[in-house]
Motif scaffolding. Structure first.
Motif, PDB file in Angstrom:
ATOM      1  N   ALA A  73      17.974 -26.909  -1.703  1.00 21.92           N
ATOM      2  CA  ALA A  73      17.126 -26.200  -0.588  1.00 21.92           C
ATOM      3  C   ALA A  73      16.431 -27.284  -0.010  1.00 21.92           C
ATOM      4  O   ALA A  73      15.987 -28.036  -0.502  1.00 21.92           O
ATOM      5  N   ILE A 111      15.691 -20.877   3.126  1.00 22.65           N
ATOM      6  CA  ILE A 111      14.100 -20.901   3.152  1.00 22.65           C
ATOM      7  C   ILE A 111      13.804 -20.464   4.540  1.00 22.65           C
ATOM      8  O   ILE A 111      13.703 -21.096   5.478  1.00 22.65           O
ATOM      9  N   ILE A 116       7.026 -23.391   3.961  1.00 22.80           N
ATOM     10  CA  ILE A 116       7.487 -23.985   2.787  1.00 22.80           C
ATOM     11  C   ILE A 116       8.294 -25.382   3.159  1.00 22.80           C
ATOM     12  O   ILE A 116       9.287 -25.337   3.842  1.00 22.80           O
ATOM     13  N   LEU A 121       8.261 -26.637  -3.062  1.00 26.57           N
ATOM     14  CA  LEU A 121       9.187 -26.294  -3.746  1.00 26.57           C
ATOM     15  C   LEU A 121       9.145 -26.861  -5.146  1.00 26.57           C
ATOM     16  O   LEU A 121       9.319 -26.110  -6.249  1.00 26.57           O
ATOM     17  N   ALA A 146       5.555 -20.722  -1.127  1.00 25.66           N
ATOM     18  CA  ALA A 146       6.863 -20.819  -2.092  1.00 25.66           C
ATOM     19  C   ALA A 146       6.758 -20.026  -3.048  1.00 25.66           C
ATOM     20  O   ALA A 146       7.654 -19.494  -3.634  1.00 25.66           O
ATOM     21  N   MET A 149       7.452 -16.500  -2.155  1.00 23.49           N
ATOM     22  CA  MET A 149       9.069 -16.150  -2.097  1.00 23.49           C
ATOM     23  C   MET A 149       9.867 -16.212  -3.321  1.00 23.49           C
ATOM     24  O   MET A 149      10.745 -15.509  -3.609  1.00 23.49           O
TER      25      MET A 149
END
Length: 485
Positions: A73, A111, A116, A121, A146, A149
């Motif tokens: 990511a 993302i 974020i 993360l 984060a 999510m």
């Protein structure tokens, strides 16, 4: 020469000393045993081991040993473990359902949230491998994003607690917005409470710049706004705030802000050659909803304040006309109908229509003051002395501006609140007298609050709400006698 027994004893002692030295040399650096424990042949040897949580975090998360899945990511890869990722609601659903990712060992995450970043993360993934996480206030919003999510409930809760503990003028607006975005209602409420307490008591240019129109409306309309001085100061604060919204590049001191704001609005009037109020212009219309919550009846009751309002031409003239009429009828009722004041309190009406005022007491001592403005013949003196707050109805003992009612008894409805704050604006201690009605004879005084010295801290902020007259419905607008309608 000693005896054989003595030599044997010495030999055993020497052997024991050598053995102890060998044990010391062989003892690992992280051994935590004492001398007495080492010497005792039957004593257990305690060894200080590296904590399991720390070992897991360093070996499995940071080093990625025995990883069975790679998460990619924001241009970064993490070599993780499904058994740990399943603590996340996001990954638990992904791996347990019929999703294609459930059998993949390389997953690239999208993302969608711009809050974020890869650092957030890193913290969120790392929280799955350790017992505690250190969250810096400057990073808490990104980490919260984060955590939400990935559906990490414990990390979300920790972010919320961090936010509550670190609310200040620099963080409150960002925290309020984030709390609304990510559903942390308790954090949002804490931020709102902080703003209600500090908007007027601890003003700053940076805070006024950050306050949105919606949030400012919520603050000004709230019955819990901690007002300092009088309602005119609420208007002045809004004028400075509106100027900063219109000219966000302005950079100066709080002391200079009002002067520059007045100059800007004056220049605008001259350049546009407009006789309309600023709130009726295209630039000003969006701010009208905020200014509509100012209690104008407590601004026009003071000559100096009324002149400033007329000069600024920010408030619409029809707003002012309605308030002048309302106050005129209230004065006539007091003078000619002998209105004694409120007899009972309707909480909703009181919160909407009461006069808002306040005072800062820098240090302990004796204070006596009155708030300026026409008060319908009720000259209220407020005294602080020996940790008592005292209200006095003054009629003859001291001169005051405006006429003084000589009715044998007058009533006043009030709510009295006191608070002390730390350097970040957090309430240290507070007291409230609640909603009260006080009936006073001429020159009578009454203790309204007795403060506990153990809870008393200075500077002390006092906020009061008052109703001097009986609440009434708006006067009926009748058509002229010859009107066809």
């Amino acid at each position: 020469m000693g005896s054989l027994g003595s030599r044997l004893s010495l030999g055993r002692a020497a052997t024991a000393d050598c053995e102890c030295q060998r044990r010391k040399r062989a003892r690992p650096d992280d051994c935590d045993c004492s001398e007495s424990e080492a010497d005792g042949p039957s004593s257990p040897r305690r060894k200080k081991l590296k904590s399991t949580s720390k070992y897991i975090y360093q070996t499995l998360f940071l080093a990625g040993e025995n990883s069975d899945i790679t998460i990619c990511a924001l241009g970064q890869e993490w070599h993780l473990h499904k058994i740990y990722l399943c603590q996340s609601g996001y990954f638990s659903s992904m791996f347990s359902g019929s999703w294609k990712e459930s059998n993949m060992n390389y997953i690239e995450l999208e993302i969608p949230d711009q809050n974020i970043d890869s650092e957030a993360l890193q913290v969120a993934f790392g929280s799955l491998y350790r017992d505690d996480v250190l969250i810096q206030p400057s990073r808490v919003v990104t980490i919260l994003a984060a955590a939400c999510m990935l559906q990490l409930d414990s990390l979300i809760q920790q972010c919320g607690e961090t936010m509550k503990e670190t609310i200040s003028s620099k963080t409150v607006c960002g925290f309020y917005t984030a709390a609304g975005t990510y559903g942390l209602d308790s954090v949002k409420q804490k931020c709102l409470e902080w703003l209600l307490n500090n908007l007027m008591t601890h003003q700053s240019v940076e805070l006024l710049k950050e306050l949105s129109i919606g949030l400012m409306e919520k603050l000004v309309s709230s019955p819990d706004l901690f007002v300092m001085q009088v309602e005119m100061d609420v208007y002045t604060a809004l004028k400075k705030w509106m100027f900063l919204q219109l000219v966000p590049s302005w950079n100066g001191s709080l002391k200079q802000l009002l002067t520059d704001a007045d100059a800007w609005f004056s220049k605008h009037r001259k350049e546009t050659c407009s006789y309309s109020s600023f709130l009726d212009t295209e630039q000003g219309q969006k701010f009208a909803i905020v200014f509509s919550h100012i209690r104008l009846q407590y601004i026009i009751n003071d000559l100096t304040s009324a002149k400033i309002i007329e000069r600024d031409m920010i408030i619409a003239s029809d707003w002012l006309a309605a308030v002048y009429k309302q106050q005129w009828f209230a004065m006539l009722r007091t003078e000619q109908d002998n209105d004694l004041g409120p007899r009972e309190i309707n909480k909703d009406e009181f919160e909407m229509h009461s006069m808002r005022c306040g005072r800062k007491l820098a240090k302990d001592g004796d204070y006596c003051w009155r708030w300026t403005g026409f008060s319908f013949g009720f000259d209220l003196l407020v005294t602080y002395t020996n940790r008592f707050i005292i209200f006095k109805r003054n009629t003859l003992s001291q001169p005051c501006n405006g006429s003084v009612s000589l009715l044998p008894r007058r009533n006043i409805a009030y709510r009295l609140r006191l608070a002390s704050f730390d350097s970040n604006g957090k309430v240290i201690c507070s007291r409230s007298a609640g909603y009260q009605i006080l009936s006073l004879e001429k020159d009578q005084e009454q203790i309204v609050l007795n403060l506990d010295s153990r809870l008393l801290m200075f500077p002390l902020y006092i906020c009061c709400n008052f109703l001097y007259t009986s609440p009434t419905k708006p006067e009926i607008d009748e058509q002229p006698p010859n009107s066809e309608n």
